[in-house]
Structures are given as C-alpha cells and as structure tokens.
Design a protein around this motif. Structure first.
Motif: not given
Ligand code: IPE
Ligand code: IPE
Ligand code: MG
Ligand code: MG
Ligand code: MG
Length: 295
Positions: A51-55, A63-71
C-alpha cells in the motif's frame, strides 16, 4: 525506467516507509510498554508494504516529490497493520501465523491485540494530519483514508466477509465484498496521491480505475494463494478459507475461473495505465507483483 532500476526504486520506497514507521511508532520503553511493543511488533514485522508502494508509485506517475508522500504512505500501512491484527483475532479469522510470526494475540494477548489495533488506527490519522500540504488538501486526504478504512470501506467489507461464512453469495456480491475489504484501502492509496497534486479529474479517474482492478486482483490472488501455497511460503496459515467455509473466488468459481478473472483484472490495469502520461513503470511493476506474487 528499466526493470532493474524500477525494482531498485521500489526498494528505496520500502526503506523510506520503514524508517518513517519506525519514527512514528511509540517508544517501546515508554508506558504502556506492552501496548507499544505490540504495536511495533505488528507494524515492523516483514510485510510487503504494497500500500505504501502504491502511494509512492502513484505520486511518481503524477510527478510529486517522494518525501511529500511519506506521511500518507506510513498512514495507510498503519491502517493495514491494524486491520491484519483484528482480522486474525479469534472472533474473526482466528489465525495464529502472520508475516511468518505468531499473530499479535498469540505473541501478546487478545486484549493487547485489540488495543494495539485501535491505537494504530488512531496513530494513522494523527500521522496523516502532518502531511506537508495546505490544510484543505490534508483534510481531503484524511477523509479519503477514513472512507477507505471505515464502514464504507475495509471494515464494512470485513463485516460482509464474516456475514458470508456458510452462506451462498453470487459473484457480484463477492466482488463487492472484495472491493470493500481489500479494494477500498488500495483506492485510498492512489486517491491520496491524486489529492496531493490536485490531479485533473481525467487523470484521477484513470488512477482510480487502475486501483479498483488492482484491489480486486490482489484479493483474487490472495484467495488463490490460500489453496495453492504453503503456510511456510505465505507466512500465514494456508487453507484457512476452505476450513472456515469462506466464499472466495476459488470456492465459488474454481481455480481455473479464478485465474481467468485475475487475468481480466491484469488487462484492466494495463488499459488504465495506458491512459496515464507520466512514468507508470513503478505502477506497472506493482500490477505485475499483484498478479504473480507468491506470498
Ligand atoms: C493481506 O495483505 C490481507 C489482504 C488484504 C489480502 P498483504 O498480503 O498485503 O499482507 P502483508 O502486508 O504483505 O503482510
Ligand atoms: C483480509 O482478507 C482483508 C483485511 C481487511 C485484513 P483475508 O482474511 O483473506 O486476509 P488474510 O488471508 O488473513 O491475510
Ligand atoms: Mg479475513
Ligand atoms: Mg484472514
Ligand atoms: Mg486470505
């Protein structure tokens, strides 16, 4: 991206979410230690982190910066881990093996397992409130995860699953049950990424079609593995569905038809990805993993 660089990218995302989870989980040395230790045990055990991998993969395509999706990535895994603890409880599937280890109520006790699940769910939403976006976007992401987790999503699907034991349902009801118990949280993963960039409705719709096919495919594969794989391979008890008289793709339609349905979902996923303009190689890799996974 080549196959090698895509799998390397997926590995870095697993490492990212693992370190985020490690950071947000309560200190096992703080009280109540037994609760905190159980929460960490459930989450930090080796899961696939699909599920995190899908996010991350959805965000990558958008095209979103990866670190923005950590939460968001950590939040959905916390919900998932809680759902597994409760799914394994004696009152539900009554399982003693999960991710290759004793389930939480076996390793600890039933009350601790219930509370650890409850606390992980609350923690998930707390974590998500820290998503690095405007308040309105954050709120929309929280709403998505809530819908995926709750009575309209995973919990509702779990209730349908329990109600179906020993009963006859048709394929349409089976699809609805799978779409809710497994599909809804998977939909939330792509929806949160889509909200993070304010994706255009057309792009969002393609991603949602992809997620809907992936959710169903994931549970069809799970139903197949329950009869085709061993407990050692799965890290959870094989043959549980038949033993508990659960309606599944295999029990209702047989192995061959279940495999055909899985292939149909794989085709749906391919078509949905073709509609997207960004780099969809990681999403395609997750689609392949869903269809061919061995555990
Ligand atoms: C298991 O999920 C429960 C289902 C929805 C079928 P996973 O197969 O993703 O479990 P982990 O996280 O890898 O242990
Ligand atoms: C579980 O489905 C779906 C959840 C919401 C946890 P299963 O009951 O088939 O999952 P496993 O086989 O125990 O992992
Ligand atoms: Mg279950
Ligand atoms: Mg189960
Ligand atoms: Mg199963």
């Amino acid at each position: 991206l080549s196959v090698e660089s895509t799998s390397a990218l997926l590995r870095t995302w697993v490492a990212r979410v693992n370190s985020m989870l490690e950071r947000v989980l309560p200190d096992p040395e703080s009280e109540p230690k037994r609760l905190h230790t159980a929460m960490r045990y459930a989450v930090l055990n080796p899961g696939k982190r699909l599920r995190p991998l899908l996010v991350y993969a959805s965000g990558h395509a958008l095209g979103i910066a990866t670190e923005k999706l950590d939460t968001a990535a950590a939040a959905v895994e916390l919900i998932h881990a809680y759902s597994l603890i409760h799914d394994d409880l004696p009152a539900m599937d009554d399982d003693d093996l999960r991710r290759g280890r004793p389930t939480v109520h076996i390793a600890f006790d039933e009350a601790t397992a219930i509370l650890a699940g409850d606390a992980l769910q609350a923690l998930a939403f707390e974590v998500l409130t820290h998503a690095p976006f405007a308040a309105e976007q954050c709120l929309a992401m929280v709403r998505e995860l809530t819908l995926g987790a709750g009575a309209f999503g995973m919990v509702g699907g779990q209730a349908l699953d329990l109600a179906a034991v020993g009963n006859r349902i048709d394929e349409q009801q089976l699809i609805v049950m799978h779409a809710r118990k497994t599909g809804a949280l998977i939909q939330s993963c792509v929806a949160m990424a889509s909200l993070a960039v304010d994706a255009e409705p057309k792009v969002d719709a393609s991603l949602q079609r992809f997620a809907s096919a992936l959710g169903l495919a994931f549970q069809i594969r799970d139903d197949l593995l329950d009869v085709e794989a061993s407990s050692a391979e799965l890290g959870k008890t094989a043959g549980k569905d038949a033993a508990a008289d659960k309606p599944t793709y295999v029990s209702m339609l047989g192995i061959e038809v279940a495999r055909q349905r899985l292939a149909q979902q794989a085709e749906q996923m391919r078509q949905a990805l073709n509609e997207l303009a960004g780099d969809t190689a990681p999403l395609a890799a997750l689609a392949a993993l869903t269809v061919t996974r061995l555990s």
